[in-house]
Design a protein around this motif. Structure first.
Motif, PDB file in Angstrom:
ATOM      1  N   THR A   9       5.761  -0.051  19.142  1.00 24.06           N
ATOM      2  CA  THR A   9       5.897   0.540  20.300  1.00 24.06           C
ATOM      3  C   THR A   9       5.434   1.912  20.434  1.00 24.06           C
ATOM      4  O   THR A   9       5.593   2.796  19.432  1.00 24.06           O
ATOM      5  CB  THR A   9       7.282   0.367  21.048  1.00 24.06           C
ATOM      6  N   GLY A  47       5.771  -1.436  28.542  1.00 23.22           N
ATOM      7  CA  GLY A  47       7.081  -2.077  28.348  1.00 23.22           C
ATOM      8  C   GLY A  47       7.303  -3.348  29.317  1.00 23.22           C
ATOM      9  O   GLY A  47       8.355  -4.010  29.170  1.00 23.22           O
ATOM     10  N   PRO A  50       6.772  -7.324  27.015  1.00 21.51           N
ATOM     11  CA  PRO A  50       7.386  -6.981  25.505  1.00 21.51           C
ATOM     12  C   PRO A  50       6.788  -8.127  24.515  1.00 21.51           C
ATOM     13  O   PRO A  50       7.514  -8.663  23.793  1.00 21.51           O
ATOM     14  CB  PRO A  50       8.677  -7.050  25.987  1.00 21.51           C
TER      15      PRO A  50
END
Length: 345
Positions: A9, A47, A50
Protein backbone atom coordinates in the motif's frame (compact mmCIF):
# COMPACT_ATOMS: atom_id res chain seq x y z
CA UNK A 1 12.69 -6.02 -19.12
CA UNK A 2 11.32 -3.93 -16.26
CA UNK A 3 7.70 -3.63 -15.19
CA UNK A 4 5.93 -1.51 -12.58
CA UNK A 5 4.62 -3.58 -9.67
CA UNK A 6 2.25 -2.75 -6.81
CA UNK A 7 4.56 -3.72 -3.95
CA UNK A 8 2.55 -2.64 -0.90
CA UNK A 9 0.00 0.00 0.00
CA UNK A 10 1.44 3.33 -1.12
CA UNK A 11 4.53 1.83 -2.78
CA UNK A 12 5.10 0.89 -6.42
CA UNK A 13 8.44 0.00 -7.98
CA UNK A 14 10.20 -1.23 -11.09
CA UNK A 15 11.03 -4.94 -11.09
CA UNK A 16 12.97 -6.97 -13.61
CA UNK A 17 11.05 -9.66 -15.50
CA UNK A 18 11.90 -11.95 -18.43
CA UNK A 19 11.38 -10.42 -21.86
CA UNK A 20 8.28 -11.87 -23.54
CA UNK A 21 8.96 -13.78 -26.75
CA UNK A 22 6.80 -15.01 -29.62
CA UNK A 23 5.60 -18.50 -28.76
CA UNK A 24 2.58 -18.86 -31.07
CA UNK A 25 2.06 -17.76 -34.68
CA UNK A 26 -0.94 -15.56 -33.81
CA UNK A 27 0.94 -13.49 -31.24
CA UNK A 28 2.43 -9.98 -31.29
CA UNK A 29 4.79 -8.05 -29.04
CA UNK A 30 3.97 -4.40 -28.38
CA UNK A 31 6.10 -1.63 -26.86
CA UNK A 32 3.89 0.74 -24.83
CA UNK A 33 4.06 4.39 -25.92
CA UNK A 34 1.44 5.87 -23.58
CA UNK A 35 -0.24 4.14 -20.64
CA UNK A 36 -3.17 5.57 -18.70
CA UNK A 37 -4.34 4.69 -15.24
CA UNK A 38 -7.82 3.22 -15.07
CA UNK A 39 -10.39 4.55 -12.61
CA UNK A 40 -10.01 1.21 -10.84
CA UNK A 41 -6.26 1.84 -10.46
CA UNK A 42 -7.09 5.11 -8.69
CA UNK A 43 -9.56 3.26 -6.47
CA UNK A 44 -6.80 0.81 -5.49
CA UNK A 45 -4.47 3.70 -4.69
CA UNK A 46 -6.95 5.44 -2.41
CA UNK A 47 -8.17 2.24 -0.74
CA UNK A 48 -11.67 1.97 -2.22
CA UNK A 49 -10.72 -1.22 -4.08
CA UNK A 50 -8.64 -3.22 -1.61
CA UNK A 51 -6.66 -5.49 -3.94
CA UNK A 52 -3.68 -7.41 -2.56
CA UNK A 53 -0.26 -6.17 -3.72
CA UNK A 54 2.36 -8.03 -5.78
CA UNK A 55 1.07 -7.64 -9.34
CA UNK A 56 2.23 -5.69 -12.43
CA UNK A 57 -0.01 -2.69 -13.13
CA UNK A 58 -1.41 -0.90 -16.16
CA UNK A 59 -4.11 -2.03 -18.58
CA UNK A 60 -4.87 1.02 -20.72
CA UNK A 61 -2.59 2.15 -23.47
CA UNK A 62 -1.37 2.62 -27.03
CA UNK A 63 1.82 0.97 -28.24
CA UNK A 64 4.03 0.18 -31.21
CA UNK A 65 4.19 -3.32 -32.64
CA UNK A 66 7.76 -4.65 -32.51
CA UNK A 67 7.24 -8.30 -33.54
CA UNK A 68 4.48 -10.48 -34.99
CA UNK A 69 3.99 -14.20 -35.44
CA UNK A 70 3.88 -15.86 -38.85
CA UNK A 71 0.07 -16.13 -38.84
CA UNK A 72 -0.58 -12.41 -38.12
CA UNK A 73 -1.89 -10.70 -41.25
CA UNK A 74 -3.62 -7.43 -40.29
CA UNK A 75 -0.96 -5.87 -38.08
CA UNK A 76 2.62 -5.09 -39.06
CA UNK A 77 5.79 -4.19 -37.20
CA UNK A 78 5.82 -0.43 -36.66
CA UNK A 79 2.02 -0.03 -36.44
CA UNK A 80 0.65 2.01 -33.57
CA UNK A 81 -2.13 0.05 -31.90
CA UNK A 82 -4.68 0.16 -29.11
CA UNK A 83 -4.42 -2.92 -26.89
CA UNK A 84 -7.82 -3.77 -25.32
CA UNK A 85 -7.51 -4.64 -21.66
CA UNK A 86 -9.54 -7.85 -22.06
CA UNK A 87 -8.02 -10.84 -23.83
CA UNK A 88 -10.25 -12.23 -26.58
CA UNK A 89 -9.86 -14.60 -29.53
CA UNK A 90 -12.23 -12.92 -31.99
CA UNK A 91 -13.66 -16.20 -33.30
CA UNK A 92 -15.66 -17.90 -30.54
CA UNK A 93 -19.44 -17.52 -30.25
CA UNK A 94 -19.20 -14.71 -27.69
CA UNK A 95 -16.60 -12.76 -29.66
CA UNK A 96 -18.60 -13.10 -32.88
CA UNK A 97 -21.62 -11.51 -31.19
CA UNK A 98 -19.52 -8.69 -29.76
CA UNK A 99 -19.17 -10.00 -26.20
CA UNK A 100 -15.37 -9.78 -26.24
CA UNK A 101 -15.23 -9.40 -22.45
CA UNK A 102 -16.57 -12.95 -22.11
CA UNK A 103 -14.45 -14.78 -24.70
CA UNK A 104 -14.94 -18.57 -24.54
CA UNK A 105 -11.34 -19.33 -25.55
CA UNK A 106 -9.87 -17.95 -22.32
CA UNK A 107 -10.94 -18.01 -18.67
CA UNK A 108 -13.57 -15.47 -17.62
CA UNK A 109 -12.01 -12.10 -16.71
CA UNK A 110 -8.85 -12.74 -18.73
CA UNK A 111 -7.15 -9.35 -18.83
CA UNK A 112 -4.08 -7.22 -18.27
CA UNK A 113 -2.90 -5.31 -15.22
CA UNK A 114 -5.31 -6.68 -12.59
CA UNK A 115 -3.96 -10.09 -11.63
CA UNK A 116 -5.99 -10.44 -8.39
CA UNK A 117 -9.20 -10.16 -10.45
CA UNK A 118 -8.05 -11.86 -13.65
CA UNK A 119 -9.06 -15.33 -14.75
CA UNK A 120 -5.93 -15.18 -16.93
CA UNK A 121 -3.24 -12.58 -16.24
CA UNK A 122 -1.64 -10.93 -19.24
CA UNK A 123 0.83 -8.88 -17.19
CA UNK A 124 0.87 -5.10 -16.97
CA UNK A 125 1.15 -2.38 -19.60
CA UNK A 126 3.62 -0.43 -17.44
CA UNK A 127 6.38 -2.55 -18.89
CA UNK A 128 8.97 -2.43 -21.65
CA UNK A 129 7.04 -5.03 -23.68
CA UNK A 130 3.54 -6.53 -23.71
CA UNK A 131 2.65 -9.90 -25.18
CA UNK A 132 -0.63 -9.98 -27.12
CA UNK A 133 -2.23 -13.30 -28.15
CA UNK A 134 -4.79 -13.38 -30.97
CA UNK A 135 -3.12 -10.26 -32.37
CA UNK A 136 -5.30 -10.00 -35.49
CA UNK A 137 -8.45 -10.12 -33.36
CA UNK A 138 -7.30 -7.97 -30.47
CA UNK A 139 -5.16 -5.13 -31.78
CA UNK A 140 -6.79 -2.04 -33.28
CA UNK A 141 -4.58 0.09 -35.51
CA UNK A 142 -4.52 3.80 -34.68
CA UNK A 143 -5.68 5.75 -37.77
CA UNK A 144 -2.92 7.55 -39.64
CA UNK A 145 -4.65 10.89 -39.09
CA UNK A 146 -4.04 10.74 -35.33
CA UNK A 147 -0.74 12.46 -34.55
CA UNK A 148 1.69 11.08 -31.95
CA UNK A 149 0.89 14.05 -29.72
CA UNK A 150 -2.80 13.05 -29.80
CA UNK A 151 -2.11 9.61 -28.31
CA UNK A 152 -2.32 11.09 -24.80
CA UNK A 153 -6.03 11.83 -25.32
CA UNK A 154 -6.84 8.28 -26.45
CA UNK A 155 -4.61 6.34 -24.04
CA UNK A 156 -7.72 5.09 -22.21
CA UNK A 157 -9.23 3.50 -25.32
CA UNK A 158 -8.35 0.12 -23.82
CA UNK A 159 -11.00 0.37 -21.08
CA UNK A 160 -12.42 3.59 -19.57
CA UNK A 161 -13.28 5.30 -22.86
CA UNK A 162 -15.26 2.26 -24.14
CA UNK A 163 -16.86 1.93 -20.70
CA UNK A 164 -18.13 5.49 -21.07
CA UNK A 165 -19.23 4.97 -24.68
CA UNK A 166 -21.51 2.06 -23.71
CA UNK A 167 -23.50 4.39 -21.46
CA UNK A 168 -24.67 6.58 -24.36
CA UNK A 169 -23.47 5.17 -27.69
CA UNK A 170 -25.95 2.26 -27.89
CA UNK A 171 -28.81 4.74 -27.38
CA UNK A 172 -27.80 7.35 -29.96
CA UNK A 173 -30.64 6.37 -32.30
CA UNK A 174 -33.13 6.60 -29.42
CA UNK A 175 -31.89 10.10 -28.61
CA UNK A 176 -31.84 11.28 -32.22
CA UNK A 177 -35.44 10.16 -32.66
CA UNK A 178 -36.67 12.46 -29.90
CA UNK A 179 -37.75 16.06 -30.15
CA UNK A 180 -34.68 18.32 -29.79
CA UNK A 181 -35.74 19.53 -26.33
CA UNK A 182 -35.93 15.92 -25.10
CA UNK A 183 -32.43 14.89 -26.22
CA UNK A 184 -31.10 15.06 -22.70
CA UNK A 185 -28.60 12.97 -20.75
CA UNK A 186 -27.87 13.01 -17.03
CA UNK A 187 -24.35 11.95 -16.00
CA UNK A 188 -23.51 11.41 -12.34
CA UNK A 189 -19.73 11.50 -12.40
CA UNK A 190 -16.77 10.22 -10.48
CA UNK A 191 -13.29 10.06 -12.02
CA UNK A 192 -12.85 9.72 -15.77
CA UNK A 193 -15.68 7.49 -16.99
CA UNK A 194 -18.33 10.09 -16.19
CA UNK A 195 -16.30 12.76 -17.97
CA UNK A 196 -15.90 10.63 -21.08
CA UNK A 197 -19.63 9.84 -21.00
CA UNK A 198 -20.44 13.55 -20.86
CA UNK A 199 -18.14 14.19 -23.83
CA UNK A 200 -19.77 11.48 -25.93
CA UNK A 201 -23.31 12.56 -25.06
CA UNK A 202 -22.47 16.14 -26.05
CA UNK A 203 -20.84 14.92 -29.28
CA UNK A 204 -24.07 13.08 -30.11
CA UNK A 205 -25.99 16.35 -29.85
CA UNK A 206 -27.62 15.84 -26.46
CA UNK A 207 -27.95 18.41 -23.70
CA UNK A 208 -25.83 17.00 -20.87
CA UNK A 209 -26.33 17.69 -17.16
CA UNK A 210 -23.22 16.56 -15.28
CA UNK A 211 -23.33 16.11 -11.49
CA UNK A 212 -20.21 15.78 -9.34
CA UNK A 213 -18.77 16.99 -6.03
CA UNK A 214 -15.26 17.66 -7.33
CA UNK A 215 -14.61 21.22 -8.56
CA UNK A 216 -11.86 20.20 -10.97
CA UNK A 217 -13.98 17.54 -12.67
CA UNK A 218 -16.89 19.97 -12.88
CA UNK A 219 -14.62 22.40 -14.74
CA UNK A 220 -13.48 19.64 -17.09
CA UNK A 221 -17.06 18.52 -17.77
CA UNK A 222 -17.93 22.08 -18.71
CA UNK A 223 -15.05 22.10 -21.21
CA UNK A 224 -16.45 18.87 -22.64
CA UNK A 225 -19.81 20.53 -23.33
CA UNK A 226 -21.86 19.71 -20.23
CA UNK A 227 -23.93 21.88 -17.93
CA UNK A 228 -22.52 21.19 -14.48
CA UNK A 229 -24.10 20.81 -11.03
CA UNK A 230 -22.14 20.47 -7.81
CA UNK A 231 -24.72 18.28 -6.06
CA UNK A 232 -27.65 16.09 -7.07
CA UNK A 233 -31.08 17.66 -6.93
CA UNK A 234 -33.87 15.81 -5.15
CA UNK A 235 -35.40 13.37 -7.64
CA UNK A 236 -38.67 15.29 -7.81
CA UNK A 237 -36.79 18.40 -9.01
CA UNK A 238 -35.21 16.69 -12.03
CA UNK A 239 -37.10 16.80 -15.29
CA UNK A 240 -36.64 13.08 -16.08
CA UNK A 241 -34.09 12.03 -18.69
CA UNK A 242 -34.36 9.39 -21.42
CA UNK A 243 -30.73 8.38 -20.77
CA UNK A 244 -28.98 8.50 -17.40
CA UNK A 245 -25.45 7.47 -16.46
CA UNK A 246 -24.29 6.57 -12.97
CA UNK A 247 -20.57 6.18 -12.20
CA UNK A 248 -20.24 7.07 -8.51
CA UNK A 249 -20.66 3.55 -7.03
CA UNK A 250 -22.74 5.17 -4.26
CA UNK A 251 -25.99 3.16 -3.82
CA UNK A 252 -27.99 6.15 -2.58
CA UNK A 253 -26.94 8.22 -5.58
CA UNK A 254 -27.74 5.28 -7.85
CA UNK A 255 -31.30 5.22 -6.50
CA UNK A 256 -31.65 8.95 -7.19
CA UNK A 257 -30.32 8.48 -10.73
CA UNK A 258 -32.81 5.69 -11.39
CA UNK A 259 -35.65 7.90 -10.20
CA UNK A 260 -34.45 10.62 -12.58
CA UNK A 261 -34.82 8.25 -15.56
CA UNK A 262 -38.00 8.80 -17.50
CA UNK A 263 -40.59 6.06 -18.31
CA UNK A 264 -39.03 3.43 -20.57
CA UNK A 265 -35.71 5.26 -20.34
CA UNK A 266 -32.36 3.60 -19.65
CA UNK A 267 -29.85 3.98 -16.83
CA UNK A 268 -26.37 2.51 -17.24
CA UNK A 269 -24.21 1.97 -14.15
CA UNK A 270 -20.46 1.47 -14.61
CA UNK A 271 -19.68 1.19 -10.89
CA UNK A 272 -18.30 -1.80 -9.01
CA UNK A 273 -20.05 -2.49 -5.70
CA UNK A 274 -18.10 -4.45 -3.10
CA UNK A 275 -20.91 -4.69 -0.55
CA UNK A 276 -22.98 -7.91 -0.73
CA UNK A 277 -26.28 -6.16 -1.55
CA UNK A 278 -27.36 -2.84 -3.04
CA UNK A 279 -30.88 -1.53 -2.55
CA UNK A 280 -32.68 -0.41 -5.70
CA UNK A 281 -36.16 1.15 -6.20
CA UNK A 282 -37.41 -1.85 -8.16
CA UNK A 283 -41.12 -1.13 -7.76
CA UNK A 284 -40.71 2.36 -9.15
CA UNK A 285 -38.49 1.00 -11.95
CA UNK A 286 -41.04 -1.67 -12.79
CA UNK A 287 -43.94 0.78 -12.78
CA UNK A 288 -42.16 3.17 -15.14
CA UNK A 289 -40.44 0.52 -17.27
CA UNK A 290 -36.93 1.77 -16.52
CA UNK A 291 -34.16 -0.30 -18.09
CA UNK A 292 -31.06 -0.82 -15.93
CA UNK A 293 -27.73 -1.83 -17.48
CA UNK A 294 -24.76 -3.08 -15.51
CA UNK A 295 -21.82 -5.40 -16.13
CA UNK A 296 -18.38 -5.29 -17.69
CA UNK A 297 -17.68 -3.47 -20.92
CA UNK A 298 -16.84 -5.38 -24.11
CA UNK A 299 -14.01 -3.04 -24.99
CA UNK A 300 -12.60 -4.56 -28.19
CA UNK A 301 -15.97 -4.67 -29.92
CA UNK A 302 -16.60 -0.91 -29.69
CA UNK A 303 -13.13 0.63 -30.11
CA UNK A 304 -13.39 1.06 -33.92
CA UNK A 305 -16.71 2.92 -33.62
CA UNK A 306 -15.26 5.18 -30.94
CA UNK A 307 -12.26 6.02 -33.13
CA UNK A 308 -14.75 7.18 -35.76
CA UNK A 309 -16.45 9.48 -33.24
CA UNK A 310 -13.07 10.89 -32.20
CA UNK A 311 -12.12 11.42 -35.84
CA UNK A 312 -15.38 13.33 -36.23
CA UNK A 313 -14.19 15.94 -33.75
CA UNK A 314 -14.93 14.61 -30.26
CA UNK A 315 -11.98 15.90 -28.20
CA UNK A 316 -11.37 13.85 -25.06
CA UNK A 317 -8.12 15.54 -24.04
CA UNK A 318 -9.62 17.70 -21.23
CA UNK A 319 -10.33 14.50 -19.27
CA UNK A 320 -6.59 13.84 -18.85
CA UNK A 321 -5.57 15.16 -15.45
CA UNK A 322 -1.80 14.82 -15.73
CA UNK A 323 0.96 13.56 -18.05
CA UNK A 324 3.98 11.98 -16.36
CA UNK A 325 7.34 10.81 -17.68
CA UNK A 326 7.66 7.03 -17.77
CA UNK A 327 10.61 6.88 -15.36
CA UNK A 328 8.67 8.85 -12.74
CA UNK A 329 5.94 6.22 -12.49
CA UNK A 330 6.98 4.71 -9.10
CA UNK A 331 6.42 8.04 -7.34
CA UNK A 332 3.52 9.28 -9.47
CA UNK A 333 1.36 6.12 -9.53
CA UNK A 334 0.56 6.04 -5.78
CA UNK A 335 -0.25 9.78 -5.86
CA UNK A 336 -2.84 9.60 -8.66
CA UNK A 337 -6.22 11.24 -8.08
CA UNK A 338 -7.49 11.46 -11.67
CA UNK A 339 -6.71 10.33 -15.20
CA UNK A 340 -2.93 10.15 -15.36
CA UNK A 341 -1.06 9.21 -18.53
CA UNK A 342 2.51 7.92 -18.52
CA UNK A 343 4.50 8.67 -21.67
CA UNK A 344 7.58 6.68 -22.67
CA UNK A 345 10.50 8.36 -24.39
Amino acid sequence: MRQLVFEETGRYGWREAPDPVLTTPDQALVRPLVVACCDLDVAVVDGRAPLPPGYPVGHEGVGEVVAVGDAVTTIRVGDRVVVPFQISCGTCRECRRGMTGSCNSVPLMAMYGMRPLAGLDGGGFMADLVSVPYADAMLVAVPAGINPSDLIAIASLSDNIPDAWRTVGPFKDDLSGLEPADRRVLVVGRLSIGLYAAAFAAALGAHVDYVDTDAQRLAVAEKLGATVHDRPKPAKEWDPYPVTVHTSADPSVLAATLRATWPDGVCTDTGIYYQPTVEMPLLSMYTRGVRFVTGRVNARAVIPEILGVIAGGCDLSPAVDRVVAWDDAPSAWPAMTGKTVFASA
